[in-house]
Design an enzyme around this catalytic site. Structure first.
Site, PDB file in Angstrom:
ATOM      1  N   ILE A 135       9.025   1.909  -4.065  1.00  0.00           N
ATOM      2  CA  ILE A 135       8.664   1.427  -2.730  1.00  0.00           C
ATOM      3  C   ILE A 135       8.682  -0.102  -2.746  1.00  0.00           C
ATOM      4  O   ILE A 135       8.241  -0.723  -3.733  1.00  0.00           O
ATOM      5  CB  ILE A 135       7.241   1.925  -2.323  1.00  0.00           C
ATOM      6  CG1 ILE A 135       7.094   3.450  -2.499  1.00  0.00           C
ATOM      7  CG2 ILE A 135       6.925   1.508  -0.878  1.00  0.00           C
ATOM      8  CD1 ILE A 135       7.949   4.328  -1.621  1.00  0.00           C
TER       9      ILE A 135
ATOM     10  N   VAL B 150     -12.017  -1.634  -9.525  1.00  0.00           N
ATOM     11  CA  VAL B 150     -12.172  -0.174  -9.638  1.00  0.00           C
ATOM     12  C   VAL B 150     -12.629   0.284 -11.027  1.00  0.00           C
ATOM     13  O   VAL B 150     -13.018   1.439 -11.199  1.00  0.00           O
ATOM     14  CB  VAL B 150     -10.874   0.584  -9.254  1.00  0.00           C
ATOM     15  CG1 VAL B 150     -10.565   0.411  -7.782  1.00  0.00           C
ATOM     16  CG2 VAL B 150      -9.697   0.181 -10.141  1.00  0.00           C
TER      17      VAL B 150
ATOM     18  N   THR C 285       7.132  -3.119  -2.302  1.00  0.00           N
ATOM     19  CA  THR C 285       5.788  -3.710  -2.179  1.00  0.00           C
ATOM     20  C   THR C 285       5.722  -4.900  -3.138  1.00  0.00           C
ATOM     21  O   THR C 285       6.660  -5.132  -3.917  1.00  0.00           O
ATOM     22  CB  THR C 285       4.707  -2.684  -2.612  1.00  0.00           C
ATOM     23  OG1 THR C 285       4.867  -2.438  -4.015  1.00  0.00           O
ATOM     24  CG2 THR C 285       4.799  -1.384  -1.836  1.00  0.00           C
TER      25      THR C 285
ATOM     26  N   ASN D 188      -6.042   3.981  -4.211  1.00  0.00           N
ATOM     27  CA  ASN D 188      -4.695   3.395  -4.173  1.00  0.00           C
ATOM     28  C   ASN D 188      -4.493   2.291  -5.210  1.00  0.00           C
ATOM     29  O   ASN D 188      -3.366   2.040  -5.641  1.00  0.00           O
ATOM     30  CB  ASN D 188      -4.445   2.844  -2.761  1.00  0.00           C
ATOM     31  CG  ASN D 188      -3.258   1.916  -2.701  1.00  0.00           C
ATOM     32  OD1 ASN D 188      -2.105   2.356  -2.695  1.00  0.00           O
ATOM     33  ND2 ASN D 188      -3.519   0.608  -2.697  1.00  0.00           N
TER      34      ASN D 188
ATOM     35  N   THR E 266       6.687  -4.185  -6.838  1.00  0.00           N
ATOM     36  CA  THR E 266       8.094  -4.057  -7.242  1.00  0.00           C
ATOM     37  C   THR E 266       8.912  -5.296  -6.873  1.00  0.00           C
ATOM     38  O   THR E 266      10.139  -5.285  -7.002  1.00  0.00           O
ATOM     39  CB  THR E 266       8.734  -2.813  -6.587  1.00  0.00           C
ATOM     40  OG1 THR E 266       8.583  -2.911  -5.166  1.00  0.00           O
ATOM     41  CG2 THR E 266       8.101  -1.527  -7.070  1.00  0.00           C
TER      42      THR E 266
ATOM     43  N   TYR F 212       1.838   3.474 -17.991  1.00  0.00           N
ATOM     44  CA  TYR F 212       1.870   3.713 -16.539  1.00  0.00           C
ATOM     45  C   TYR F 212       2.112   5.195 -16.258  1.00  0.00           C
ATOM     46  O   TYR F 212       1.412   5.821 -15.470  1.00  0.00           O
ATOM     47  CB  TYR F 212       2.961   2.863 -15.888  1.00  0.00           C
ATOM     48  CG  TYR F 212       2.984   2.985 -14.370  1.00  0.00           C
ATOM     49  CD1 TYR F 212       2.059   2.304 -13.594  1.00  0.00           C
ATOM     50  CD2 TYR F 212       3.923   3.789 -13.719  1.00  0.00           C
ATOM     51  CE1 TYR F 212       2.058   2.424 -12.208  1.00  0.00           C
ATOM     52  CE2 TYR F 212       3.928   3.907 -12.342  1.00  0.00           C
ATOM     53  CZ  TYR F 212       3.000   3.219 -11.583  1.00  0.00           C
ATOM     54  OH  TYR F 212       3.002   3.347 -10.214  1.00  0.00           O
TER      55      TYR F 212
ATOM     56  N   LYS G 281      -0.496   7.913 -14.468  1.00  0.00           N
ATOM     57  CA  LYS G 281      -0.188   8.611 -13.218  1.00  0.00           C
ATOM     58  C   LYS G 281      -0.191  10.131 -13.418  1.00  0.00           C
ATOM     59  O   LYS G 281      -0.514  10.894 -12.505  1.00  0.00           O
ATOM     60  CB  LYS G 281       1.145   8.124 -12.651  1.00  0.00           C
ATOM     61  CG  LYS G 281       1.104   6.653 -12.202  1.00  0.00           C
ATOM     62  CD  LYS G 281       0.034   6.436 -11.141  1.00  0.00           C
ATOM     63  CE  LYS G 281       0.011   5.021 -10.587  1.00  0.00           C
ATOM     64  NZ  LYS G 281      -1.030   4.831  -9.550  1.00  0.00           N
TER      65      LYS G 281
ATOM     66  N   ASP H 180     -11.010  -4.497  -3.008  1.00  0.00           N
ATOM     67  CA  ASP H 180      -9.970  -5.085  -3.863  1.00  0.00           C
ATOM     68  C   ASP H 180     -10.586  -6.200  -4.694  1.00  0.00           C
ATOM     69  O   ASP H 180     -11.680  -6.692  -4.374  1.00  0.00           O
ATOM     70  CB  ASP H 180      -8.816  -5.632  -2.988  1.00  0.00           C
ATOM     71  CG  ASP H 180      -7.470  -5.635  -3.704  1.00  0.00           C
ATOM     72  OD1 ASP H 180      -7.361  -6.303  -4.747  1.00  0.00           O
ATOM     73  OD2 ASP H 180      -6.541  -4.957  -3.236  1.00  0.00           O
TER      74      ASP H 180
HETATM   75  P1  NAD Z   1       0.485  -3.557  -5.085  1.00  0.00           P
HETATM   76  O1  NAD Z   1       0.505  -4.320  -6.348  1.00  0.00           O
HETATM   77  O2  NAD Z   1       1.079  -4.168  -3.879  1.00  0.00           O
HETATM   78  O3  NAD Z   1      -0.997  -3.107  -4.739  1.00  0.00           O
HETATM   79  C1  NAD Z   1      -1.922  -2.709  -5.701  1.00  0.00           C
HETATM   80  C2  NAD Z   1      -3.283  -3.176  -5.265  1.00  0.00           C
HETATM   81  O4  NAD Z   1      -4.238  -2.817  -6.272  1.00  0.00           O
HETATM   82  C3  NAD Z   1      -3.385  -4.703  -5.073  1.00  0.00           C
HETATM   83  O5  NAD Z   1      -4.029  -4.987  -3.840  1.00  0.00           O
HETATM   84  C4  NAD Z   1      -4.212  -5.140  -6.270  1.00  0.00           C
HETATM   85  O6  NAD Z   1      -4.960  -6.322  -6.029  1.00  0.00           O
HETATM   86  C5  NAD Z   1      -5.103  -3.921  -6.449  1.00  0.00           C
HETATM   87  N1  NAD Z   1      -5.744  -3.859  -7.767  1.00  0.00           N
HETATM   88  C6  NAD Z   1      -5.191  -4.067  -8.988  1.00  0.00           C
HETATM   89  N2  NAD Z   1      -6.129  -3.948  -9.938  1.00  0.00           N
HETATM   90  C7  NAD Z   1      -7.303  -3.657  -9.309  1.00  0.00           C
HETATM   91  C8  NAD Z   1      -8.630  -3.421  -9.739  1.00  0.00           C
HETATM   92  N3  NAD Z   1      -8.961  -3.467 -11.036  1.00  0.00           N
HETATM   93  N4  NAD Z   1      -9.564  -3.146  -8.819  1.00  0.00           N
HETATM   94  C9  NAD Z   1      -9.251  -3.108  -7.490  1.00  0.00           C
HETATM   95  N5  NAD Z   1      -8.017  -3.327  -7.023  1.00  0.00           N
HETATM   96  C10 NAD Z   1      -7.057  -3.608  -7.923  1.00  0.00           C
HETATM   97  O7  NAD Z   1       1.172  -2.172  -5.396  1.00  0.00           O
HETATM   98  P2  NAD Z   1       1.693  -0.971  -4.496  1.00  0.00           P
HETATM   99  O8  NAD Z   1       3.118  -0.800  -4.823  1.00  0.00           O
HETATM  100  O9  NAD Z   1       1.243  -1.109  -3.081  1.00  0.00           O
HETATM  101  O10 NAD Z   1       0.917   0.209  -5.219  1.00  0.00           O
HETATM  102  C11 NAD Z   1      -0.108   0.995  -4.641  1.00  0.00           C
HETATM  103  C12 NAD Z   1      -0.258   2.243  -5.491  1.00  0.00           C
HETATM  104  O11 NAD Z   1       0.951   2.985  -5.448  1.00  0.00           O
HETATM  105  C13 NAD Z   1      -0.505   1.946  -6.970  1.00  0.00           C
HETATM  106  O12 NAD Z   1      -1.432   2.889  -7.486  1.00  0.00           O
HETATM  107  C14 NAD Z   1       0.864   2.147  -7.587  1.00  0.00           C
HETATM  108  O13 NAD Z   1       0.794   2.467  -8.958  1.00  0.00           O
HETATM  109  C15 NAD Z   1       1.400   3.279  -6.752  1.00  0.00           C
HETATM  110  N6  NAD Z   1       2.848   3.413  -6.740  1.00  0.00           N
HETATM  111  C16 NAD Z   1       3.665   2.360  -6.419  1.00  0.00           C
HETATM  112  C17 NAD Z   1       5.036   2.545  -6.395  1.00  0.00           C
HETATM  113  C18 NAD Z   1       5.976   1.441  -6.005  1.00  0.00           C
HETATM  114  O14 NAD Z   1       7.185   1.584  -6.245  1.00  0.00           O
HETATM  115  N7  NAD Z   1       5.525   0.362  -5.413  1.00  0.00           N
HETATM  116  C19 NAD Z   1       5.575   3.796  -6.699  1.00  0.00           C
HETATM  117  C20 NAD Z   1       4.728   4.843  -7.031  1.00  0.00           C
HETATM  118  C21 NAD Z   1       3.363   4.645  -7.042  1.00  0.00           C
END
Ligand code: NAD
Length: 257
Positions: A195, A70, A197, A96, A200, A162, A166, A43
């Site tokens: 979700i 990443v 997190t 992720n 959101t 976004y 995806k 991260d």
């Molecule tokens: P989150 O923001 O809690 O976690 C995302 C993580 O990615 C964080 O730890 C952040 O520091 C890290 N990150 C961001 N940019 C980065 C980079 N350049 N290099 C390395 N790490 C980096 O979000 P989440 O809700 O846990 O999301 C996880 C995944 O699920 C994401 O890909 C998100 O798009 C996807 N997602 C989330 C939801 C939702 O509703 N929360 C729904 C569908 C998909």
């Protein structure tokens, strides 16, 4: 244990570890370690990532943190090298890490488009490319790409960058699955709905937005990170050994209507 002897890299695994509202990556890291995996958390959030790795070790699991943006090729090489040096191989990669974006299609700048595509789509490509040699050497592996329900259908209440990112993850998954199948490397995408997190958290403070998202989700609520992590765990384990190129939808019914 379902992931015994597996070495897993999870990108974006650190957010929310201190706040008590963990992201999906952090929940997956804990769950993987409980199921016997040796976990590499990557991260950009160094302090939270180090905390999580320590918490996992304190609970008797095995985990290290590596600083990983990443979008940076060299940092992926370092992350894979750290996995191999510390734990001997790489069997699982969870792509992720991700960010959301703002604006409607006419409002989004080219820079903002590139920012989101770089992290959400190119980051998945770079991670996938980086782990393939180690997985091939290990005789196979499982790559799990976190897309979204918005990688399957469009919506008016999320940014175009976004949704495009995806959607790209969905088809990169299939290309990887087909091209790497003969090496025993499986690749599947996961499509969560809304979700609860850190991503959101701001939106969940906006009553109108919550009402809208909940009304579009037949199960009538946000999902919990664990409800996605269980699916990711299944794809990481040998229980899913005949699955590749597929889409695991965990969206409370959003795309069923
Ligand atoms: P989150 O923001 O809690 O976690 C995302 C993580 O990615 C964080 O730890 C952040 O520091 C890290 N990150 C961001 N940019 C980065 C980079 N350049 N290099 C390395 N790490 C980096 O979000 P989440 O809700 O846990 O999301 C996880 C995944 O699920 C994401 O890909 C998100 O798009 C996807 N997602 C989330 C939801 C939702 O509703 N929360 C729904 C569908 C998909």
């Amino acid at each position: 244990m379902r992931l015994e002897r597996k070495v897993a890299i999870i990108s974006g695994g650190a957010r929310g570890v201190r706040s008590g509202v963990p992201g999906m990556g952090a929940v997956e890291a804990r769950m993987f370690a409980q199921e016997g995996a040796k976990v590499v958390i990557g991260d950009i959030l160094e302090d939270e990532g180090q905390d999580l790795a320590q918490q996992i070790r304190d609970a008797g699991g095995e985990a290290i943190f590596v600083l990983l943006d990443v979008t940076v090729e060299e940092q992926w090489e370092t992350a894979v090298a750290a996995a191999v040096e510390n734990f001997g191989t790489v069997n699982v990669l969870v792509n992720n890490a991700g960010v959301s974006g703002r604006g409607r299609v006419e409002e989004v700048s080219a820079e903002e488009w590139d920012r989101v595509m770089d992290i959400n789509a190119k980051g998945v490509f770079l991670g996938t490319r980086a782990v393939i040699p180690a997985m091939r050497q290990a005789g196979g592996g499982s790559i799990i790409n976190i897309s979204s329900q918005l990688g399957l259908v469009g919506t008016d209440n999320s940014s175009p960058q976004y949704q495009a990112s995806k959607g790209a993850v969905r088809l990169l998954t299939k290309a990887t699955a087909i091209q790497c199948a003969r090496d025993g490397i499986r690749c599947n995408s996961v499509h969560p709905g809304p979700i609860a997190t850190p991503m959101t958290e701001e939106g969940r403070g906006d009553e109108e937005r919550v009402r809208l998202l909940v009304s579009r989700t037949p199960l009538g609520r946000y999902g919990r990170p664990e409800e996605v992590a269980y699916g990711v765990l299944f794809l990481a384990s040998d229980e899913s050994s005949f699955m590749t190129g597929s889409e695991l939808v965990i969206d409370g019914g959003w795309t069923a209507q």
